[in-house]
Design a protein around this motif. Structure first.
Motif, PDB file in Angstrom:
ATOM      1  N   SER A   1       1.264   3.037 -15.228  1.00 41.91           N
ATOM      2  CA  SER A   1       0.451   2.444 -16.285  1.00 41.91           C
ATOM      3  C   SER A   1       1.302   2.075 -17.501  1.00 41.91           C
ATOM      4  O   SER A   1       2.141   2.857 -17.942  1.00 41.91           O
TER       5      SER A   1
ATOM      6  N   ASP B   1      -3.836  -1.154  -8.400  1.00 41.56           N
ATOM      7  CA  ASP B   1      -5.129  -0.494  -8.218  1.00 41.56           C
ATOM      8  C   ASP B   1      -4.844   0.919  -7.722  1.00 41.56           C
ATOM      9  O   ASP B   1      -4.494   1.123  -6.556  1.00 41.56           O
ATOM     10  N   TYR B   2      -4.976   1.894  -8.619  1.00 37.97           N
ATOM     11  CA  TYR B   2      -4.655   3.282  -8.271  1.00 37.97           C
ATOM     12  C   TYR B   2      -5.685   3.882  -7.327  1.00 37.97           C
ATOM     13  O   TYR B   2      -5.365   4.794  -6.569  1.00 37.97           O
ATOM     14  N   ASP B   3      -6.930   3.381  -7.351  1.00 39.51           N
ATOM     15  CA  ASP B   3      -7.957   3.901  -6.446  1.00 39.51           C
ATOM     16  C   ASP B   3      -7.652   3.546  -4.987  1.00 39.51           C
ATOM     17  O   ASP B   3      -7.823   4.372  -4.096  1.00 39.51           O
ATOM     18  N   THR B   4      -7.207   2.321  -4.752  1.00 36.42           N
ATOM     19  CA  THR B   4      -6.867   1.907  -3.382  1.00 36.42           C
ATOM     20  C   THR B   4      -5.390   2.107  -3.069  1.00 36.42           C
ATOM     21  O   THR B   4      -4.969   1.859  -1.942  1.00 36.42           O
ATOM     22  N   GLU B   5      -4.621   2.521  -4.089  1.00 37.82           N
ATOM     23  CA  GLU B   5      -3.181   2.757  -3.957  1.00 37.82           C
ATOM     24  C   GLU B   5      -2.459   1.496  -3.496  1.00 37.82           C
ATOM     25  O   GLU B   5      -1.590   1.537  -2.625  1.00 37.82           O
TER      26      GLU B   5
ATOM     27  N   GLN C   1       0.757   7.021  -8.564  1.00 39.77           N
ATOM     28  CA  GLN C   1       0.438   7.704  -9.817  1.00 39.77           C
ATOM     29  C   GLN C   1       0.538   6.769 -11.016  1.00 39.77           C
ATOM     30  O   GLN C   1       1.441   5.944 -11.094  1.00 39.77           O
ATOM     31  N   GLU C   2      -0.372   6.946 -11.989  1.00 39.78           N
ATOM     32  CA  GLU C   2      -0.355   6.151 -13.213  1.00 39.78           C
ATOM     33  C   GLU C   2       0.695   6.619 -14.213  1.00 39.78           C
ATOM     34  O   GLU C   2       1.114   5.861 -15.084  1.00 39.78           O
TER      35      GLU C   2
ATOM     36  N   ASP D   1      -0.522   8.164  -2.559  1.00 40.53           N
ATOM     37  CA  ASP D   1      -0.617   8.931  -3.804  1.00 40.53           C
ATOM     38  C   ASP D   1       0.069   8.244  -4.984  1.00 40.53           C
ATOM     39  O   ASP D   1       0.837   8.853  -5.717  1.00 40.53           O
TER      40      ASP D   1
ATOM     41  N   THR E   1       0.859  -1.183   0.000  1.00 43.09           N
ATOM     42  CA  THR E   1       0.000   0.000   0.000  1.00 43.09           C
ATOM     43  C   THR E   1       0.897   1.235   0.000  1.00 43.09           C
ATOM     44  O   THR E   1       1.919   1.267   0.688  1.00 43.09           O
TER      45      THR E   1
END
Length: 181
Positions: A97, A127-131, A65-66, A63, A60
């Motif tokens: 990404s 998973d960028y939403d949950t980092e 970043q993609e 912030d 985890t």
């Protein structure tokens, strides 16, 4: 008096029997890491789950970043042999990404010690939403060990591209406790 001793012995045997017939389940370990890197790849925690079929390592971040401009990447060193100090495997990949990842044999922490790719099933999901970054490794790909431990290092590049920062889980090249299957 004899009835009390017999009752206590019966309870002790029953307790021992219940421990021996307890269902088997995956062991896991979660280790927190302080916010000590001013970068989106800053490592906040690592969870290791050692199941019947897979070893799953979830990191985890803060912030995450993609963008490729972040230069975010991570490396998980896996120690599977308590009799041989140091890692036997290394799982490394980019955390932005469009990047790739690989699981390799290794005989140490230095990249010069990294060897051939491991044949077997493994996958990394970001998973960028949950980092979170989740690495799943089939146990049979790493020799079906009885226990594993990991050392984790992440890195990222500042937007100006001149400075790469690293963050280890704990001290550099230090492992978590062993996690049994």
């Amino acid at each position: 008096m004899r009835r009390t001793i017999l009752g206590a012995a019966t309870l002790a045997v029953a307790a021992l029997a219940s421990l021996q017939t307890a269902p088997a389940f995956a062991d896991s370990l979660t280790v927190d890491d302080p916010q000590d890197l001013r970068h989106g790849v800053d490592l906040r925690s690592v969870e290791v789950k050692h199941g019947g079929r897979n070893v799953v390592v979830t990191t985890t971040h803060t912030d995450l970043q993609e963008s490729y401009r972040s230069g975010s990447s991570g490396t998980v060193f896996l120690d599977t042999d308590p009799d041989d100090p140091g890692p036997e495997y290394v799982f490394s990949g980019g955390y932005f990404s469009g990047t790739d990842y690989v699981l390799l044999h290794t005989d140490g922490f230095k990249t010069s010690a990294w060897g051939e790719p491991v044949e077997g099933s493994y996958r990394m999901r970001i998973d960028y939403d949950t980092e979170q970054v989740r690495m799943r490794i089939a146990r049979d790909a790493i020799g079906s060990p009885d226990e594993v431990r990991v050392a984790v290092r992440v890195a990222g590049t500042r937007p100006d591209g001149r400075d790469t920062r690293k963050d280890w889980l704990g001290d550099p090249r230090s492992f978590t406790d062993w996690v049994a299957r």
